[in-house]
Design a protein around this motif. Structure first.
Motif, PDB file in Angstrom:
ATOM      1  N   LYS A   1      76.656 -10.662   4.412  1.00  0.00           N
ATOM      2  CA  LYS A   1      76.533 -11.205   3.061  1.00  0.00           C
ATOM      3  C   LYS A   1      76.406 -10.028   2.095  1.00  0.00           C
ATOM      4  CE  LYS A   1      76.265 -15.607   4.253  1.00  0.00           C
ATOM      5  NZ  LYS A   1      77.285 -16.603   3.852  1.00  0.00           N
ATOM      6  N   VAL A   2      77.217 -10.026   1.053  1.00  0.00           N
ATOM      7  CA  VAL A   2      77.209  -8.907   0.102  1.00  0.00           C
ATOM      8  C   VAL A   2      77.288  -9.407  -1.340  1.00  0.00           C
ATOM      9  CG1 VAL A   2      78.262  -7.255   1.702  1.00  0.00           C
ATOM     10  CG2 VAL A   2      79.725  -8.687   0.269  1.00  0.00           C
ATOM     11  N   LYS A   3      76.819  -8.584  -2.247  1.00  0.00           N
ATOM     12  CA  LYS A   3      76.975  -8.863  -3.667  1.00  0.00           C
ATOM     13  C   LYS A   3      78.065  -7.951  -4.209  1.00  0.00           C
ATOM     14  CE  LYS A   3      72.496 -10.766  -4.988  1.00  0.00           C
ATOM     15  NZ  LYS A   3      71.342 -10.662  -5.908  1.00  0.00           N
ATOM     16  N   VAL A   4      78.951  -8.539  -5.005  1.00  0.00           N
ATOM     17  CA  VAL A   4      80.083  -7.788  -5.534  1.00  0.00           C
ATOM     18  C   VAL A   4      80.255  -8.062  -7.027  1.00  0.00           C
ATOM     19  CG1 VAL A   4      81.380  -7.668  -3.370  1.00  0.00           C
ATOM     20  CG2 VAL A   4      81.631  -9.661  -4.844  1.00  0.00           C
ATOM     21  N   LYS A   5      80.862  -7.102  -7.680  1.00  0.00           N
ATOM     22  CA  LYS A   5      81.151  -7.233  -9.113  1.00  0.00           C
ATOM     23  C   LYS A   5      82.659  -7.349  -9.306  1.00  0.00           C
ATOM     24  CE  LYS A   5      80.252  -4.947 -13.572  1.00  0.00           C
ATOM     25  NZ  LYS A   5      79.597  -3.776 -14.215  1.00  0.00           N
ATOM     26  N   VAL A   6      83.086  -8.306 -10.135  1.00  0.00           N
ATOM     27  CA  VAL A   6      84.510  -8.479 -10.416  1.00  0.00           C
ATOM     28  C   VAL A   6      84.978  -7.366 -11.343  1.00  0.00           C
ATOM     29  CG1 VAL A   6      86.280  -9.983 -11.394  1.00  0.00           C
ATOM     30  CG2 VAL A   6      84.351 -10.991 -10.160  1.00  0.00           C
TER      31      VAL A   6
ATOM     32  N   ILE B   1      91.039 -18.195 -10.408  1.00  0.00           N
ATOM     33  CA  ILE B   1      90.999 -16.738 -10.586  1.00  0.00           C
ATOM     34  C   ILE B   1      91.003 -16.380 -12.072  1.00  0.00           C
ATOM     35  CG2 ILE B   1      92.312 -14.597 -10.267  1.00  0.00           C
ATOM     36  CD1 ILE B   1      93.194 -15.668  -7.549  1.00  0.00           C
ATOM     37  N   SER B   2      91.825 -17.098 -12.843  1.00  0.00           N
ATOM     38  CA  SER B   2      91.915 -16.802 -14.277  1.00  0.00           C
ATOM     39  C   SER B   2      90.602 -17.079 -15.011  1.00  0.00           C
ATOM     40  CB  SER B   2      93.041 -17.628 -14.912  1.00  0.00           C
ATOM     41  OG  SER B   2      92.704 -19.008 -14.939  1.00  0.00           O
ATOM     42  N   MET B   3      89.754 -17.920 -14.418  1.00  0.00           N
ATOM     43  CA  MET B   3      88.478 -18.247 -15.040  1.00  0.00           C
ATOM     44  C   MET B   3      87.390 -17.221 -14.716  1.00  0.00           C
ATOM     45  SD  MET B   3      89.200 -20.937 -16.722  1.00  0.00           S
ATOM     46  CE  MET B   3      87.596 -21.611 -17.194  1.00  0.00           C
ATOM     47  N   LEU B   4      87.683 -16.287 -13.799  1.00  0.00           N
ATOM     48  CA  LEU B   4      86.703 -15.255 -13.431  1.00  0.00           C
ATOM     49  C   LEU B   4      86.704 -14.140 -14.483  1.00  0.00           C
ATOM     50  CD1 LEU B   4      86.986 -14.588  -9.589  1.00  0.00           C
ATOM     51  CD2 LEU B   4      85.031 -15.512 -10.828  1.00  0.00           C
TER      52      LEU B   4
ATOM     53  N   LEU C   1      78.994 -11.729  -8.034  1.00  0.00           N
ATOM     54  CA  LEU C   1      79.108 -12.843  -7.099  1.00  0.00           C
ATOM     55  C   LEU C   1      78.542 -12.459  -5.737  1.00  0.00           C
ATOM     56  CD1 LEU C   1      82.835 -13.792  -7.827  1.00  0.00           C
ATOM     57  CD2 LEU C   1      80.836 -15.029  -8.664  1.00  0.00           C
ATOM     58  N   GLU C   2      78.168 -13.478  -4.992  1.00  0.00           N
ATOM     59  CA  GLU C   2      77.762 -13.236  -3.612  1.00  0.00           C
ATOM     60  C   GLU C   2      78.866 -13.755  -2.706  1.00  0.00           C
ATOM     61  OE1 GLU C   2      74.362 -14.987  -0.772  1.00  0.00           O
ATOM     62  OE2 GLU C   2      73.585 -13.704  -2.385  1.00  0.00           O
TER      63      GLU C   2
END
Length: 297
Positions: free
Chosen positions: A241-246, A186-189, A195-196
């Motif tokens: 299936k979805v695309k999301v932004k962190v 998580i810390s590396m995100l 992401l998909e």
């Protein structure tokens, strides 16, 4: 002088039955061990008085130079030696040690010596400990037999001397390691990463999304769509299936947005359209200029 000092010290010592004393192993054989007690008499521990662990092997587990705490059984075994029992001392001392292990959350290595109903048995500090099947691993364990003789890293989770109850857990350690690994991922995100993922569950307040690397994040209902919705199921189904932004990764939790991905896509499309229009106008202007250059007045 050193030998004289030891003899002088020994002359003032008084050893009686029931005392717990410490000695250094000076000889070992199949029958038992001989200890130097810094006293006039040597200590003797019979092999059967060493440990309650069925896997204990005196020739393998006791070495010359080892320091052992043992209870005085007899001050004279008939041959001028002091008869000792490590097993008895363990019953007195081990529970405090085990309590310390539990308080410190210390990880210890054990070997499973027996399979019993609903779990396994391993000895720690000479005390019989129980590992429930549910505490052997993070995953469900149906067949216990393959675990016999296996070495495990465990933690003491219950110590009750009055009930002679010692409970161990390997699952507690595995869980901590898994959580540490997830937190590292998580810390590396980086916020802004696209992401998909797959919709794994829908709640009134949002949708949980399964992400790569075994991660999971939440899209709040306000971040699902650009249009106002009353519940996530209006636009999403489990398995989609979805695309999301962190958005952020605060407190080990991943906040996501589908709406931001839509906005980015629209912005990119508008920018591409504007660039295309600009390119077309520039081409038309240049072509008209070329025509004027060719005119002769």
């Amino acid at each position: 002088m050193e030998d004289y000092a030891k003899e002088l010290e020994a002359s003032f010592r008084s050893i009686k039955e029931g005392d717990i004393i410490t000695g250094t192993v000076i000889a070992v054989n199949e029958e038992g061990a001989i200890l130097d007690l810094q006293y006039y008499a040597q200590g003797v521990i019979k092999a059967e008085d060493m440990s309650s662990d069925p896997n204990f092997n005196i020739l393998e587990d006791v070495k010359t130079g080892d320091t052992i705490e043992a209870t005085v059984v007899k001050t004279d075994d008939g041959e001028g030696n002091i008869l000792l029992s490590k097993k008895e001392a363990v019953q007195v001392l081990a529970w405090d040690i085990l309590k310390g292990y539990m308080d410190e959350k210390k990880s210890i290595q054990v070997k499973i010596s027996e399979i019993v109903k609903a779990g396994a048995v391993a000895f720690v500090e000479g005390i019989r400990g129980f590992i429930p099947a549910s505490q052997l691993s993070l995953t469900y364990v149906e067949d216990l037999e393959p675990w016999l003789g296996k070495q495990l890293e465990v933690r003491v989770i219950t110590v009750d001397q009055e009930k002679n109850k010692l409970v161990l857990s390997a699952k507690a350690i595995e869980k901590e390691k898994a959580e540490a690994e997830i937190n590292h991922k998580i810390s590396m995100l980086a916020p802004g990463t696209i992401l998909e993922g797959t919709v794994e569950s829908l709640m009134p307040y949002g949708a949980f999304i399964s992400l790569p690397e075994g991660l999971s994040g939440l899209v709040h209902i306000s971040q699902i769509s650009q249009r106002r919705i009353k519940k996530p199921s209006e636009v999403l189904n489990t398995g989609d299936k979805v695309k999301v932004k962190v958005l952020n990764t605060n407190d080990g939790k991943i906040s996501l947005s589908m709406k931001a991905v839509e906005e980015n896509t629209e912005a990119d499309e508008m920018e591409a359209h504007q660039a295309e229009e600009y390119s077309s106008k520039e081409e038309a202007t240049t072509s008209l200029g070329d025509l004027f250059k060719k005119l002769k007045l």
